[in-house]
Design an enzyme around this catalytic site. Sequence first.
Site, PDB file in Angstrom:
ATOM      1  N   CYS A   2      -1.114   3.935  -5.098  1.00 46.33           N
ATOM      2  CA  CYS A   2       0.082   4.209  -5.744  1.00 46.33           C
ATOM      3  C   CYS A   2       0.739   5.605  -5.355  1.00 46.33           C
ATOM      4  CB  CYS A   2       0.330   3.809  -7.085  1.00 46.33           C
ATOM      5  SG  CYS A   2       0.146   2.546  -7.557  1.00 46.33           S
ATOM      6  N   ARG A  27       1.092   5.325   2.220  1.00 47.56           N
ATOM      7  CA  ARG A  27       0.088   4.764   1.167  1.00 47.56           C
ATOM      8  C   ARG A  27       0.168   3.061   1.065  1.00 47.56           C
ATOM      9  NH1 ARG A  27      -2.773   8.948  -1.511  1.00 47.56           N
ATOM     10  NH2 ARG A  27      -3.170   7.549  -3.095  1.00 47.56           N
ATOM     11  N   TRP A  74       1.965   0.160  -5.918  1.00 44.41           N
ATOM     12  CA  TRP A  74       1.438  -1.060  -5.254  1.00 44.41           C
ATOM     13  C   TRP A  74       0.782  -1.938  -6.286  1.00 44.41           C
ATOM     14  CZ3 TRP A  74      -3.421  -3.408  -4.276  1.00 44.41           C
ATOM     15  CH2 TRP A  74      -3.430  -3.817  -3.053  1.00 44.41           C
ATOM     16  N   ASN A 100      -1.693   5.562 -11.248  1.00 44.76           N
ATOM     17  CA  ASN A 100      -2.244   5.024  -9.932  1.00 44.76           C
ATOM     18  C   ASN A 100      -3.876   4.573 -10.465  1.00 44.76           C
ATOM     19  OD1 ASN A 100      -3.583   4.135  -7.498  1.00 44.76           O
ATOM     20  ND2 ASN A 100      -3.812   6.454  -6.810  1.00 44.76           N
ATOM     21  N   GLY A 101      -4.275   3.319 -10.402  1.00 45.23           N
ATOM     22  CA  GLY A 101      -5.354   2.807 -10.878  1.00 45.23           C
ATOM     23  C   GLY A 101      -5.333   1.623 -11.821  1.00 45.23           C
ATOM     24  N   GLU A 483     -13.820  -3.372  15.319  1.00 45.28           N
ATOM     25  CA  GLU A 483     -12.639  -2.394  15.174  1.00 45.28           C
ATOM     26  C   GLU A 483     -11.483  -2.907  15.559  1.00 45.28           C
ATOM     27  OE1 GLU A 483     -10.421   0.863  13.650  1.00 45.28           O
ATOM     28  OE2 GLU A 483     -12.116  -0.223  13.095  1.00 45.28           O
ATOM     29  N   LYS A 487      -7.904  -3.917  13.897  1.00 42.11           N
ATOM     30  CA  LYS A 487      -6.730  -3.205  13.997  1.00 42.11           C
ATOM     31  C   LYS A 487      -5.587  -4.324  14.197  1.00 42.11           C
ATOM     32  CE  LYS A 487      -7.432   0.756  13.303  1.00 42.11           C
ATOM     33  NZ  LYS A 487      -8.004   0.402  12.377  1.00 42.11           N
ATOM     34  N   GLU A 490      -4.832  -5.810  10.895  1.00 42.27           N
ATOM     35  CA  GLU A 490      -4.043  -5.448   9.815  1.00 42.27           C
ATOM     36  C   GLU A 490      -2.659  -5.110  10.036  1.00 42.27           C
ATOM     37  OE1 GLU A 490      -7.204  -1.633   8.242  1.00 42.27           O
ATOM     38  OE2 GLU A 490      -6.507  -1.636  10.591  1.00 42.27           O
ATOM     39  N   HIS A 506     -23.494 -18.867  19.448  1.00 40.22           N
ATOM     40  CA  HIS A 506     -23.781 -19.252  18.079  1.00 40.22           C
ATOM     41  C   HIS A 506     -22.842 -19.558  17.058  1.00 40.22           C
ATOM     42  CE1 HIS A 506     -28.339 -18.115  18.766  1.00 40.22           C
ATOM     43  NE2 HIS A 506     -27.831 -17.440  19.447  1.00 40.22           N
ATOM     44  N   LYS A 609      -3.257   3.009   2.240  1.00 38.03           N
ATOM     45  CA  LYS A 609      -4.006   3.951   3.058  1.00 38.03           C
ATOM     46  C   LYS A 609      -5.332   4.184   2.323  1.00 38.03           C
ATOM     47  CE  LYS A 609      -4.674   6.707   6.441  1.00 38.03           C
ATOM     48  NZ  LYS A 609      -5.100   6.412   7.775  1.00 38.03           N
TER      49      LYS A 609
END
Length: 614
Positions: A2, A27, A74, A100-101, A483, A487, A490, A506, A609
Amino acid sequence: MCGIIGYIGDKQVLPILIDGLRRLEYRGYDSAGVAVVRDGTIELRRSAGKLARLEEAIAGNPLDGEYGIGHTRWATHGRPTEENAHPHRDCTGRIVVVHNGIIENYLDLKQQLQKEGHVFVTETDTEIVAHLVEREMKDDGLENAVRRALLYMRGLFALVLMSADDPKKIVTVRNGPPIVVGLGDNEFFVASDIPAILSHTRDVVFMGDEEMAVITTSGVEFTDYSGRAVSKKSTRISWDPVMAEKAGFKHFMLKEIFEQPMAVKETVLGRASMETGKVFLHEIDIPDQVLRNVERVVILACGTSWHSGLVGKFLIESLARLPVDVDYGSEYRYRDPIVSENTLAIVITQSGETADTLAALREAKRKGARSMAICNVVGSMATRETEGTVLTHAGPEIGVASTKAFTSQLVALHLLAIYLGQIRGTLSTADAKPHLEALTQLPLLLEQTLKCEPITEEIAKRFYQRSDFLYLGRGINYPIALEGALKLKEISYIHAEGYPAGEMKHGPIALIDEQMPVVTIAPHDHVFEKMIGNIQEAKARGGAVIALTTEGHNGIHSLLDPAHDFLITVPESHPLLTPVLMVVPLQLLAYHIAVRRGCDVDQPRNLAKSVTVE
């Protein structure tokens, strides 16, 4: 997660709050709101959705005030609705809070407060804070009511509160998620992150856990929860506010991809001496003898930083000859990890505030490990809780999907590996010089690599409607496959898997068919021929191949069908630096696929973020 902004001073408050919230959009959020105090009353405006919706609400029902607070939410507890948007009020409407939290015991507190007659109007855990403070308000000030309320609350949270009955005062509390206080000229700010206030002041104070700041028109007082004064020093932020703007790019992410040459240059600058063949990391405040005695390294990180840690394992084991384990910060503390006084715990975190990584760090320290951080934010919690830091100097990274922070972490890890190798006697000055020379040439190689953007756009045009991708790499480049897949997931919401190419048979090979693009990372190194075999196996099963390799080697070209496959080349570099170059085309590919799919590149759905709560 947040976003929080607060202001008290002589300027118009609403433009500062809205501008601060806009600078915190990166964020990730689903609703927004502001509260201002004017003539002894509090007015709120809130809306679900993006900040533009809040601005529309304010335009239709204007407000103004003497000071105020703002928030982008958020959602954790409660749906993303206007009703659940912050700020939240108490029963009287004279106390407001942004948060926030997570308040872990909010249901028990809510039931208790309801029995006492408090009426709740939202589904959030935040609302209980306003009611607790209402219950505890007496004649001794808002800050003391907050201190008493804190005695009942469990969890990790950052709070900012105002009360119309205690005017011209903002109270903020940190217990986990970050809070910074900005010091201006007869004006003061509070925010969840630096970019929100950077256009107004560069002098900030980073609050620590279980600390409170009482902000008035005459100054800021810092205390602990019990009210004891805490001495705090301000930090001068060197970032230019312009660095946090798009500078003509369509998205922050694209801007930050193209900032990587400069970010890498800044990370190396002043640390690598070609004349002496040595690395200088003055921020590491750990005696050389302690580092010589280190028997094992554990790298603790989450997400993209975990991938950089996997590359770091190759670097440190190769150059410093130390065994390295790489652990997810979110998993580390939930087992009984083996740690000794000769263990070096290295945390990697862009923000320095990642909750799981910090918890893992504290567990390692509790068991006796020495500690070090690789971080992008000076003064953040990770830099304060470790003995030494290697700062990445990437500048502010606004896009949720990390790009320049990742490549800067790889470079910082390379510098650290050389540094440890020199201290421990596993890397001579003569042996170090080729590495240092390669690092100083890396920004130029990155500039050349960025010229691959047109072909990544072409590839995106071909494959953006596919539903699955497979990424393969070997050796030090297999983390880059992970990575690259991350990306794509995301920001485009396409399912993608990254694998060490040797594991292809495998399991992942079963996925390959005509609809599955296979991205192969194949620099001309000691496992190049192995990667050729993997490409042939993918081709034999109908997969379209997107091959990354180094310039000047045509061993792959003859395997590819121009009608179905693509080849991307990057400049040749030192083998240990190939991950830095190979990741750039993958960043661009993910970006252009996401753009073609109409995705919100800088603020992908459901992501934040900085993950500052568990």
